[in-house]
Enzyme design. Sequence first.
Site, PDB file in Angstrom:
ATOM      1  N   LYS A 126       0.868  -1.189   0.000  1.00  0.00           N
ATOM      2  CA  LYS A 126       0.000   0.000   0.000  1.00  0.00           C
ATOM      3  C   LYS A 126       0.893   1.223   0.000  1.00  0.00           C
ATOM      4  CE  LYS A 126      -4.443   0.924   0.162  1.00  0.00           C
ATOM      5  NZ  LYS A 126      -5.590   0.071  -0.193  1.00  0.00           N
ATOM      6  N   ASP A 166      -7.063   4.141  -4.521  1.00  0.00           N
ATOM      7  CA  ASP A 166      -7.715   4.024  -3.206  1.00  0.00           C
ATOM      8  C   ASP A 166      -8.322   5.418  -2.969  1.00  0.00           C
ATOM      9  OD1 ASP A 166      -7.770   2.023  -0.728  1.00  0.00           O
ATOM     10  OD2 ASP A 166      -7.466   4.007   0.130  1.00  0.00           O
TER      11      ASP A 166
END
Length: 446
Positions: A126, A166
Amino acid sequence: MDKIVKQFLDEVSARNQNEPEFMQAVAEVAETVIPYIVQHDIYYGQNILLRMAEPERVLSFRVAWIDDQEEIQVNRGYRVQMNSAIGPYKGGLRFHPSVNLSVLKFLAFEQTFKNSLTTLPMGGGKGGSDFNPKGRSDTEVMRFCQSFMTELYSHIGPNRDVPAGDIGVGGREIGYLFGQYKRLQNEFTGVLTGKGASFGGSLIRPEATGYGVVYFTQKMMEHQSKSIKGKTIAVSGSGNVAQYATEKCIQLGGKVLTLSDSSGYIMDPDGINQEKLAFIMNLKNVKRGRINAYVEQYPKASFHSGKTPWEVPCQIALPCATQNELNGDDAAILLKNGCICIGEGANMPCTPEAISQFKENKILFAPGKASNAGGVAVSGLEMAQNSLRYSWTREEVDNRLQVIMADIHQSCLKYGEENGYVDYVKGANIAGFVKVADAMLAQGVV
Ligand code: NDP
Ligand code: 2IT
């Protein structure tokens, strides 16, 4: 058992001070996975969860760029490369002022288990930045993305690390990031997912997370001989995940009453239909406006400033905005109002206090790492199509997505069903753990 879990969490916490979100995610996994490890000799004594809780690599870098007023702006960029045991690091990029290492490590940790559940060969990662895209012009966003990628590009690649979107990172940002990667590397590869359909993006990727949440929710309902059809539904958020979760609920005959953003929520007693959803999509994706504009367009609806949708009576709740957006008090109100099912669209939207109430009351609760895995699953399908230099039809991708969500549901049953009750948290955590742990054991101490 509690003592072993506590000892483990104390050790992880000692080396991750001031990282509450990361510790929250690790604790939820430890509580369900450590009892399983203790019962299985091949995992016991290998410090396997301790290794999983330590990122393989963390990158942090300066992102300097020039705004439209010719002021120099400085942001911080990150990439957490959590676990590559079963495939290249894979996971989104988040651009939001609240981004810090704790948030990205929790997301990368969750991602490792989620990606394992998808059945596809993807490790966990991430990244992102504390950059706030709100109120920024397209050219400012482009300059920021170019500066961000100039630093990141040498650490990623189609066989190394494949970022995606995201919060705050959608099709526009992925386009700019891809353009800069291609220019620096002089290579056209599937290094990012969520790309535009004309340059290697998969059909259904924009829809995948939201659709997947609803496919999973429908599976849970069916397991109890129920259905989404005719149910009242509260959705939070109004971004990518919330929009397509709403669309799929409408298609399956559910009545979506709410949507929200960080300013508050709107409640439409008649339900949000496809035409009203088109208004929201234009408002949010093109005009980049605020949710209260909905009540000017549809005066029967009401806007509740500074509040979250959980006070609205509903049978199904789909939190699709951000972490810790549904707390213990919200859970108590949902239960009092007769809610029977929660499907997490966001990552870790329910607090531990909320989850324990859902479990105590034995209502259906799907943790995000299972129910929102459809997004990264279709990212995996985008990688597959890029490697094949081919693209599948909408139907082909949607069918594969449905099969994957059904498989994830089945994995949750395998490890989480006991005496007629399905603990989806336990099921998802153990199923996600087993695949990664087996790969790590086979690859030695690395
Ligand atoms: P978007 O940026 O498209 O939308 C985010 C939405 O959440 C906006 O409505 C935003 O409101 C709201 N929001 C964000 N932060 C807060 C906050 N602190 N308080 C209240 N509302 C907030 O993001 P996505 O829809 O892509 O992501 C939503 C969630 O789903 C995240 O948790 C993400 O990690 C998760 N997720 C996303 C996937 C994907 O494929 N995109 C895949 C799997 C999970 P505002 O505009 O006011 O900030
Ligand atoms: O949280 C997530 O799963 C995502 N933001 C999607 C990640 C991806 O690589 O598609």
